[in-house]
Design a protein around this motif. Structure first.
Motif: not given
Length: 391
Positions: A52-58, A70-78, A99-103, A323-328
């Protein structure tokens, strides 16, 4: 795009995935006492969150035309993910965290590919950057195993946290570089329209279905080889490890070669050659009886992966202008394919051919994928011929 920042970022995101993915089952087992069945359920729920995250976030990044934020946010969430996994003590809480953070934390690499496409990177540049992720996968799992063996499973969380901090740092530098480029007289230009592959909605659906099949066969061949080699070929399991290691080592030069070829040949045509290599590889594995030929076949395996894992990414970006949708969407073909690999492996115990039936089925499904992509290629040529007179 900075010449060194992009490869550094790709290497760090690749290491993050290469550390976490092979270690997660062991972390769940040792830190939270999860049983085998519980590990299976937690991983399934976690992967669903990642889907779900791979579609929604991109897609959200597409609307904002910003992929580095959003990429910076992904690093912070990691970084937050490893802190929470180190603190919680119960499996249900760990599942919620995953589920909430890792996705959302796992979509950083997708956003990097999206940013490259948005900033005007050509397919060759993207495939070369993809090769750096393969370098991380060659080194990551063995290094993660050593860290766990020497210092225990909590140590790998620390290692992932350090990599997450490196991701945050490289992403911040990319942001600064990108903003400076936007403020200059020569900002980055989007990818040229001639890179696009016009297939229409039906063509995109067909190619997506084909890639699910190709990803399923690739995942099956990788995960089942360690069982197939000792039980069907009758040789030591170490040869399976050697074969997979050779394939991983060959992936990098294969990706670099196919990147150069993208400047001369179409993405669809290159993927067709990879499908042919995949068919030959699976048929070869189904009939070989010794380790020498198995090792030699890894050349075909590497070329097959170079098309699916490298050119496939750029093909989706060429088919879908977002670009986001296609890559996700591309990244999720791997997830769905991994789910389908289960029935393919089970086929090995359900027919008179035994485990060889699994690789024969992989060859058949790869052929189906080839036929679908060939049909999509004909559709693309018709679209181009229809547009040419109007132009």
């Amino acid at each position: 795009m900075n010449r060194f920042l992009v490869p550094s970022s790709a290497l760090m995101w690749g290491l993050q995935i290469a550390f976490l993915s092979p270690s997660l089952a062991l972390i769940l087992s040792t830190l939270y006492g999860a049983s085998t069945a519980e590990i299976g359920w937690v991983l399934a729920i976690y992967n669903a969150s990642g889907f779900v995250a791979s579609l929604v976030v991109p897609a959200w990044a597409d609307r904002r035309q910003d992929y580095l934020g959003p990429m910076l946010l992904s690093g912070a969430l990691t970084a937050l993910l490893v802190v929470l996994l180190a603190l919680v003590t119960a499996l249900p809480l760990a599942t919620i965290v995953l589920v909430v953070v890792g996705g959302p934390a796992g979509v950083g690499i997708s956003l990097l590919w999206s940013h490259l496409r948005h900033a005007g990177a050509r397919p060759a540049q993207i495939v070369n950057t993809r090769a750096i992720v393969s370098v991380a996968w060659v080194a990551g799992p063995p290094l993660a195993t050593l860290i766990i063996g020497w210092f225990g499973p909590r140590a790998i969380l620390l290692a992932i946290g350090i990599v997450a901090l490196a991701n945050i740092a490289t992403t911040m530098l990319l942001l600064r570089s990108h903003r400076a480029a936007l403020a200059s007289d020569t900002p980055p230009t989007p990818a040229p329209a001639e890179d696009d592959v016009s297939l229409g909605r039906a063509g995109v659906v067909l190619v997506t279905a084909a890639f699910v099949l190709l990803q399923a066969t690739n995942a099956t061949g990788m995960s089942f080889l360690a069982v197939y080699v000792p039980q069907t070929m009758g040789v030591d399991v170490v040869w399976a490890g050697i074969a997979l290691g050779v394939a991983a080592g060959l992936e990098v030069p294969a990706l670099m070669l196919v990147a150069r070829l993208t400047t001369q040949y179409s993405s669809l045509g290159l993927i067709l050659t990879s499908c042919l290599a995949g068919i030959a590889y699976y048929l070869g594995v189904a009939v070989v009886t010794g380790p020498v030929l198995l090792i030699a076949l890894q050349v075909l395996n590497a070329w097959c992966f170079a098309g699916i894992g490298g050119v496939g990414l750029t093909l989706f970006q060429q088919m879908i202008r977002r670009p986001g949708l296609s890559t996700g969407l591309y990244m999720n073909t791997r997830r769905v394919g991994a789910i389908l690999s289960g029935p393919l492996i089970a086929l090995g115990g359900a027919t008179a051919l035994g485990q060889r039936a699994t690789f024969l089925a992989c060859a058949v499904l790869t052929l189906v994928g080839l036929l679908i992509i060939a049909a999509a290629g004909r559709r693309s040529r018709r679209e181009e011929e229809a547009v040419a007179p109007a132009g």
